[in-house]
Write an enzyme that holds these catalytic residues in place. Structure first.
Site, PDB file in Angstrom:
ATOM      1  N   ASP A 165       6.254  29.770  19.503  1.00 17.07           N
ATOM      2  CA  ASP A 165       7.376  30.023  18.592  1.00 17.07           C
ATOM      3  C   ASP A 165       6.809  30.488  17.253  1.00 17.07           C
ATOM      4  O   ASP A 165       5.861  29.888  16.733  1.00 17.07           O
ATOM      5  CB  ASP A 165       8.178  28.706  18.440  1.00 17.07           C
ATOM      6  CG  ASP A 165       9.427  28.856  17.601  1.00 17.07           C
ATOM      7  OD1 ASP A 165      10.526  28.900  18.189  1.00 17.07           O
ATOM      8  OD2 ASP A 165       9.298  28.928  16.355  1.00 17.07           O
TER       9      ASP A 165
ATOM     10  N   ASP B 184      12.856  33.695  18.673  1.00 19.92           N
ATOM     11  CA  ASP B 184      11.429  33.923  18.389  1.00 19.92           C
ATOM     12  C   ASP B 184      10.559  33.082  19.310  1.00 19.92           C
ATOM     13  O   ASP B 184       9.431  32.751  18.961  1.00 19.92           O
ATOM     14  CB  ASP B 184      11.124  33.622  16.916  1.00 19.92           C
ATOM     15  CG  ASP B 184      11.435  32.181  16.550  1.00 19.92           C
ATOM     16  OD1 ASP B 184      12.161  31.515  17.322  1.00 19.92           O
ATOM     17  OD2 ASP B 184      10.964  31.708  15.504  1.00 19.92           O
TER      18      ASP B 184
HETATM   19  P1  GH3 Z   1       9.975  26.996  12.519  1.00 16.62           P
HETATM   20  O1  GH3 Z   1       8.621  27.376  12.020  1.00 16.62           O
HETATM   21  O2  GH3 Z   1      10.277  25.559  12.297  1.00 16.62           O
HETATM   22  O3  GH3 Z   1      10.210  27.417  13.949  1.00 16.62           O
HETATM   23  O4  GH3 Z   1      11.006  27.768  11.617  1.00 16.62           O
HETATM   24  P2  GH3 Z   1      11.840  29.056  11.959  1.00 16.62           P
HETATM   25  O5  GH3 Z   1      12.338  29.645  10.690  1.00 16.62           O
HETATM   26  O6  GH3 Z   1      11.054  29.985  12.829  1.00 16.62           O
HETATM   27  O7  GH3 Z   1      13.053  28.400  12.751  1.00 16.62           O
HETATM   28  P3  GH3 Z   1      13.752  28.912  14.014  1.00 16.62           P
HETATM   29  O8  GH3 Z   1      12.740  29.116  15.108  1.00 16.62           O
HETATM   30  O9  GH3 Z   1      14.865  27.977  14.304  1.00 16.62           O
HETATM   31  O10 GH3 Z   1      14.354  30.312  13.547  1.00 16.62           O
HETATM   32  C1  GH3 Z   1      14.594  31.282  14.462  1.00 16.62           C
HETATM   33  C2  GH3 Z   1      15.289  32.427  13.740  1.00 16.62           C
HETATM   34  O11 GH3 Z   1      15.198  33.579  14.567  1.00 16.62           O
HETATM   35  C3  GH3 Z   1      16.733  32.195  13.507  1.00 16.62           C
HETATM   36  C4  GH3 Z   1      17.441  33.415  14.080  1.00 16.62           C
HETATM   37  O12 GH3 Z   1      18.359  33.957  13.187  1.00 16.62           O
HETATM   38  C5  GH3 Z   1      16.321  34.391  14.312  1.00 16.62           C
HETATM   39  N1  GH3 Z   1      16.496  35.263  15.463  1.00 16.62           N
HETATM   40  C6  GH3 Z   1      16.840  34.906  16.735  1.00 16.62           C
HETATM   41  N2  GH3 Z   1      16.853  35.998  17.530  1.00 16.62           N
HETATM   42  C7  GH3 Z   1      16.497  37.064  16.764  1.00 16.62           C
HETATM   43  C8  GH3 Z   1      16.315  38.464  17.018  1.00 16.62           C
HETATM   44  O13 GH3 Z   1      16.488  38.967  18.138  1.00 16.62           O
HETATM   45  N3  GH3 Z   1      15.922  39.246  15.986  1.00 16.62           N
HETATM   46  C9  GH3 Z   1      15.725  38.715  14.732  1.00 16.62           C
HETATM   47  N4  GH3 Z   1      15.334  39.549  13.770  1.00 16.62           N
HETATM   48  N5  GH3 Z   1      15.894  37.417  14.461  1.00 16.62           N
HETATM   49  C10 GH3 Z   1      16.268  36.603  15.451  1.00 16.62           C
END
Ligand code: GH3
Length: 295
Positions: A172, A215
């Site tokens: 992640d 992610d």
């Molecule tokens: P952590 O280090 O604790 O994992 O923090 P984080 O900010 O990475 O937290 P998290 O994994 O919950 O955040 C995932 C983010 O990814 C939130 C969401 O809006 C974004 N996201 C999900 N799918 C996509 C995508 O297809 N494209 C983009 N640009 N962002 C995405």
């Protein structure tokens, strides 16, 4: 020549006629003279079409074999054309009801049989292409969650039967929300694409990289146990840190947290238990300060 046709008929003459007349089809023919051999070849060769005789001799019925094929996951989607001397409607209705795509009565017109085979093979090709698309993640081109779930169930079954190991590396991106918030969502998408390239590069040919969603990515490593995989996890963290594309996309750099779990670590073997164990290891990496792996 990338499609395979399995002929299951107790008459060697039928095999010979179809193989000679079918030369122009540009397919590979595989032959079985009885139901058992036919079932075994269907499972091992995964043909694109099966031509199946109704009366397989010695009281064996092609209908029974067709029902067995249709209830076996690895071969149930292979189209079956019945080839038979029985032209009664009852037989034809039964054939279609148990899943056949076509029914040809012997003696058959060779040109017509070949045309029916071409049609079934075209449909099979389209179905294969659709199935492939349904298994792909649109953003990265990697396999998606749907494929991962199906493949994991199969691999866990293999572990159960052959007493081998299977390891998952779940990854992640760290603070990905911040990347999105500061550099914009389109840049976030590019980061996810670049991560997909990195995870593909780090794995071996036999490993299966997938995007689980958002992610989160996973690398499935069949026939592999945890100690051998720790070096892969370390290589993955380092490859993300030092990837030129990622460093160009995100000036502050990108890191990821990784969790490893192997079937050899589980008391109760199941796909859910393996994912849960890998998730717990991933969260331990997050809690431990990110940019690291935990087994
Ligand atoms: P952590 O280090 O604790 O994992 O923090 P984080 O900010 O990475 O937290 P998290 O994994 O919950 O955040 C995932 C983010 O990814 C939130 C969401 O809006 C974004 N996201 C999900 N799918 C996509 C995508 O297809 N494209 C983009 N640009 N962002 C995405």
């Amino acid at each position: 020549m990338n499609q395979t046709v399995l002929i299951i008929d107790d008459s060697p003459d039928i095999h010979r006629i179809i193989e000679v007349r079918g030369r122009d089809l540009d397919v590979r023919f595989v032959s079985a003279l009885d139901a058992e051999e036919g079932f075994a070849l269907a499972a091992s060769e995964r043909p694109d079409l099966i031509l199946l005789d109704v009366d397989l001799g010695e009281g064996t019925s092609g209908f029974d074999l067709c029902e067995r094929l249709k209830s076996t996951p690895v071969v149930r989607d292979v189209p079956v054309i019945f080839l038979t001397g029985e032209g009664q409607s009852d037989s034809k209705i039964r054939a279609f009801d148990i899943g056949a795509v076509d029914y040809v009565v012997k003696p058959f017109n060779h040109g017509e049989l070949l045309a029916r085979m071409r049609s079934a093979l075209r449909t099979k090709h389209l179905v294969d292409m659709l199935a492939e698309c349904a298994n792909l993640d649109g953003l990265t081109g990697l396999r998606n969650r749907r494929y991962f779930d199906e493949r994991l169930a199969q691999e866990v079954e293999t572990v159960r039967r052959h007493d081998c190991a299977l390891t998952l590396i779940i990854m992640d991106i760290d603070k990905f929300k911040t990347i999105n918030d500061t550099l914009g969502h389109p840049r976030g998408d590019q980061v996810i694409q670049a991560l997909g390239q990195v995870i593909q590069r780090v794995g071996r040919m036999t490993d299966i990289p997938c995007r689980l969603g958002g992610d989160e990515f996973v690398l499935m490593l069949p026939q592999t146990d945890t100690p051998a995989v720790e070096v892969v996890a370390e290589r993955l963290c380092e490859a993300v840190r030092s990837d030129e594309t990622l460093n160009r996309l995100v000036p502050n750099g990108v890191t990821c947290s990784v969790g490893l779990a192997s079937t050899s670590m589980l008391e109760d073997l199941s796909a859910d238990a393996l994912i849960e164990a890998a998730d717990q290891a991933l969260y331990a990496s997050k809690r431990g300060g990110r940019d690291r792996w935990t087994a």
